[in-house]
Write a protein that holds these residues in place. Sequence first.
Motif, PDB file in Angstrom:
ATOM      1  N   SER A 228       0.844  -1.181   0.000  1.00 54.56           N
ATOM      2  CA  SER A 228       0.000   0.000   0.000  1.00 54.56           C
ATOM      3  C   SER A 228       0.884   1.237   0.000  1.00 54.56           C
ATOM      4  N   PRO A 229       0.353   2.377  -0.451  1.00 55.80           N
ATOM      5  CA  PRO A 229       1.158   3.601  -0.468  1.00 55.80           C
ATOM      6  C   PRO A 229       1.690   3.935   0.921  1.00 55.80           C
ATOM      7  N   GLY A 230       2.979   4.198   0.994  1.00 59.27           N
ATOM      8  CA  GLY A 230       3.592   4.576   2.255  1.00 59.27           C
ATOM      9  C   GLY A 230       3.889   3.423   3.188  1.00 59.27           C
ATOM     10  N   LYS A 231       3.592   2.210   2.757  1.00 60.89           N
ATOM     11  CA  LYS A 231       3.834   1.049   3.609  1.00 60.89           C
ATOM     12  C   LYS A 231       4.818   0.108   2.941  1.00 60.89           C
ATOM     13  N   GLU A 232       5.434  -0.746   3.758  1.00 62.82           N
ATOM     14  CA  GLU A 232       6.319  -1.754   3.207  1.00 62.82           C
ATOM     15  C   GLU A 232       5.507  -2.887   2.588  1.00 62.82           C
ATOM     16  N   ARG A 233       6.140  -3.580   1.668  1.00 61.92           N
ATOM     17  CA  ARG A 233       5.493  -4.743   1.073  1.00 61.92           C
ATOM     18  C   ARG A 233       5.273  -5.802   2.151  1.00 61.92           C
ATOM     19  N   GLU A 234       4.114  -6.431   2.123  1.00 63.08           N
ATOM     20  CA  GLU A 234       3.795  -7.432   3.133  1.00 63.08           C
ATOM     21  C   GLU A 234       3.352  -8.730   2.495  1.00 63.08           C
ATOM     22  N   PHE A 235       3.629  -9.800   3.191  1.00 63.48           N
ATOM     23  CA  PHE A 235       3.223 -11.133   2.770  1.00 63.48           C
ATOM     24  C   PHE A 235       1.711 -11.280   2.896  1.00 63.48           C
ATOM     25  N   VAL A 236       1.105 -11.925   1.919  1.00 65.58           N
ATOM     26  CA  VAL A 236      -0.330 -12.187   1.955  1.00 65.58           C
ATOM     27  C   VAL A 236      -0.613 -13.683   2.071  1.00 65.58           C
TER      28      VAL A 236
END
Length: 119
Positions: free
Chosen positions: A40-48
Amino acid sequence: QVQLVESGGGLVQAGDSLRLSCTASSRKFTPYTMAWFRQSPGKEREFVSAFTWAGGNTRYADSVKGRFTISRARAGNTIYLEMNSLKPEDTAIYYCAADMLGTRNYDYWGQGTQVTVSS
């Protein structure tokens, strides 16, 4: 070189569903694990979510458990992410990735597909 191509993103309302697809370009594609990540904008990439290619074992982030389902096409090199009961906080660019050796270092990434959930 393997190319991963995602599709299926879009703009939906909260509570709706979407199914993302990710197809690998190589015919001889035998990863250890395929996974979905999001950013998401402004956030780090996260595992789904992740899917073990041979065994079919699955893992999910707590934030999507019970709402998202990862699966593999019976034939071909495609994985899916079925997303139900979508929430505005699911809005992100969704990427698929391939871990070829089981090290959890993902060797190949797709270009991403945008998912936007309006409230």
